[in-house]
Design a protein around this motif. Sequence first.
Motif, mmCIF file in Angstrom:
data_model
loop_
_atom_site.group_PDB
_atom_site.id
_atom_site.type_symbol
_atom_site.label_atom_id
_atom_site.label_comp_id
_atom_site.label_asym_id
_atom_site.label_seq_id
_atom_site.Cartn_x
_atom_site.Cartn_y
_atom_site.Cartn_z
ATOM 1 N N LEU A 1 3.859 6.037 -5.319
ATOM 2 C CA LEU A 1 3.994 6.007 -6.830
ATOM 3 C C LEU A 1 3.112 6.714 -7.547
ATOM 4 N N LEU A 2 1.664 6.750 -6.917
ATOM 5 C CA LEU A 2 0.550 7.082 -7.621
ATOM 6 C C LEU A 2 0.893 8.794 -7.577
ATOM 7 N N SER A 3 1.639 9.320 -6.573
ATOM 8 C CA SER A 3 1.963 10.743 -6.602
ATOM 9 C C SER A 3 2.722 11.215 -7.878
ATOM 10 N N ASN A 4 2.855 10.324 -8.722
ATOM 11 C CA ASN A 4 3.903 10.666 -10.111
ATOM 12 C C ASN A 4 3.471 11.718 -10.712
ATOM 13 N N GLN A 5 1.859 11.972 -10.707
ATOM 14 C CA GLN A 5 1.507 12.896 -11.464
ATOM 15 C C GLN A 5 1.992 14.478 -11.034
ATOM 16 N N LEU A 6 2.381 14.573 -9.696
ATOM 17 C CA LEU A 6 3.157 15.583 -9.330
ATOM 18 C C LEU A 6 4.390 15.730 -9.342
ATOM 19 N N PHE A 7 5.267 14.584 -9.711
ATOM 20 C CA PHE A 7 6.639 14.470 -9.755
ATOM 21 C C PHE A 7 7.299 15.346 -10.715
ATOM 22 N N GLU A 8 8.265 16.161 -10.640
ATOM 23 C CA GLU A 8 9.049 16.776 -11.630
ATOM 24 C C GLU A 8 10.854 16.543 -11.174
ATOM 25 N N ILE A 9 11.295 16.031 -12.248
ATOM 26 C CA ILE A 9 12.715 15.538 -12.161
ATOM 27 C C ILE A 9 13.437 16.751 -11.769
ATOM 28 N N GLY A 10 13.165 17.928 -12.250
ATOM 29 C CA GLY A 10 13.953 19.123 -11.962
ATOM 30 C C GLY A 10 14.101 19.338 -10.663
ATOM 31 N N ASN A 11 13.305 18.959 -9.724
ATOM 32 C CA ASN A 11 13.402 19.045 -8.276
ATOM 33 C C ASN A 11 14.448 18.427 -7.743
ATOM 34 N N ILE B 1 0.802 -1.162 0.110
ATOM 35 C CA ILE B 1 0.030 0.079 -0.043
ATOM 36 C C ILE B 1 0.819 1.312 -0.056
ATOM 37 N N PHE B 2 1.761 1.215 0.785
ATOM 38 C CA PHE B 2 2.471 2.397 0.815
ATOM 39 C C PHE B 2 3.605 2.813 -0.537
ATOM 40 N N VAL B 3 3.888 1.739 -0.951
ATOM 41 C CA VAL B 3 4.655 2.154 -2.126
ATOM 42 C C VAL B 3 3.797 2.408 -3.471
ATOM 43 N N MET B 4 2.639 1.799 -3.390
ATOM 44 C CA MET B 4 1.635 2.006 -4.411
ATOM 45 C C MET B 4 1.240 3.678 -4.001
ATOM 46 N N LEU C 1 -3.187 5.421 4.109
ATOM 47 C CA LEU C 1 -1.729 5.638 4.594
ATOM 48 C C LEU C 1 -1.654 5.607 6.149
ATOM 49 N N LEU C 2 -2.165 6.351 6.754
ATOM 50 C CA LEU C 2 -2.499 6.553 8.205
ATOM 51 C C LEU C 2 -2.624 5.395 8.839
ATOM 52 N N VAL C 3 -3.608 4.669 8.394
ATOM 53 C CA VAL C 3 -4.206 3.334 9.027
ATOM 54 C C VAL C 3 -2.833 2.354 9.043
ATOM 55 N N ILE C 4 -2.129 2.045 7.708
ATOM 56 C CA ILE C 4 -1.169 1.079 7.615
ATOM 57 C C ILE C 4 0.049 1.701 8.560
ATOM 58 N N TRP C 5 0.325 2.999 8.643
ATOM 59 C CA TRP C 5 1.349 3.398 9.127
ATOM 60 C C TRP C 5 1.299 3.448 10.780
#
Length: 366
Positions: free
Chosen positions: A163-173, A157-160, A274-278
Amino acid sequence: MNDAQGKITTTQAVVIIVNYMLGAGILTLPRTTSKAVGTPDVWISIIVSGMIITGVGIILVTLCRRFPEKTVFQFTREITGRWIAYILGCAMILYFMVIAAFEIRVMADVTGMYLLERTPTWAIVMVFMWIGIYLISGGLSVILRVFEIILPITLVIFVMEILLSNQLFEIGNLRPVLGDGILPVIKGLKPTLLSYTGYEVMLVITAYMQNPKQSNKAMTWGLAISTAVYLITVVMVVGSLSLDGIKTRTWPTLDLVRSFEIQGLIFERFESLLLVIWIMQIFSTFAITHYCASVGIRDLFKAKKMGRIMYVLLPIIYVTAMIPKNVDETFALGDTLGNASVLLFAILPLVLLIISMIRKKGGKHA
């Protein structure tokens, strides 16, 4: 071995290490390392720290293998003598107790902020502590069964979610790589090393392994999995929120998961999941540290019944957990614990290993 329970396998040892290590630290790791490094090279610090800790961990299990079926609390007196062993043993017991208190307090703070608003901290702490005592009173085999359920769920669940946040990901950062040289990476080693606390559980667990020769393998795999999770987390958080955007956030990993939603899925917002699993993951760390502290008191003072020890530790851990007045004081306690872990579990095992070789204490490497 003075525990009537069955021996644990190498895979189970890996599960314990990873469950212990992936506690509260991952929620704050991107912020603490970004502040220390000051450049996008945070991910390099994570990799280097993982390699350093793997070396430290191998030294630690090499020491344990010289004394088959004995925990650190039992074999230290053979190396140093009784009184020094008592001092070192008490320091380790205190460390495990305070780690348990720290984890349960972080869990209460996060739960109170995101899930159970206006619920008193003491109420959250007490509920989780009583659940914890119910778990660890069943012994190591019961703890392991729970861990083997929690860990796969957490990792998937955590890795999924990350990785779902890739829509916000910018390699330039994440650029430029080593733009300011290697010095910022070195500055980032201390906070990243502190996030790797957890490998020290092998000082207790190696005594219960079916095949102690595999302890190196267990340590290496446990640290490799934890490093991979840390690396994915930091790369995605820094790449999505930017270096400057992280420094002002208390829980940047949670903020990343809260900052996007996926239309059309069963869950559109993921922070609750995420909070539940963490919470389960931090609970795992609390359970194993409470157990290790109880084992330490039993072995150091040669007590017969560990059940009573577990219950006696409950109020002590509770009072310690309630000492920090706010989140900043909780983080300060975490930093102190990290520094203590370097002394107790990075430097001390090497010293004990050298002394045991000089004094010819313990058998050959198992």
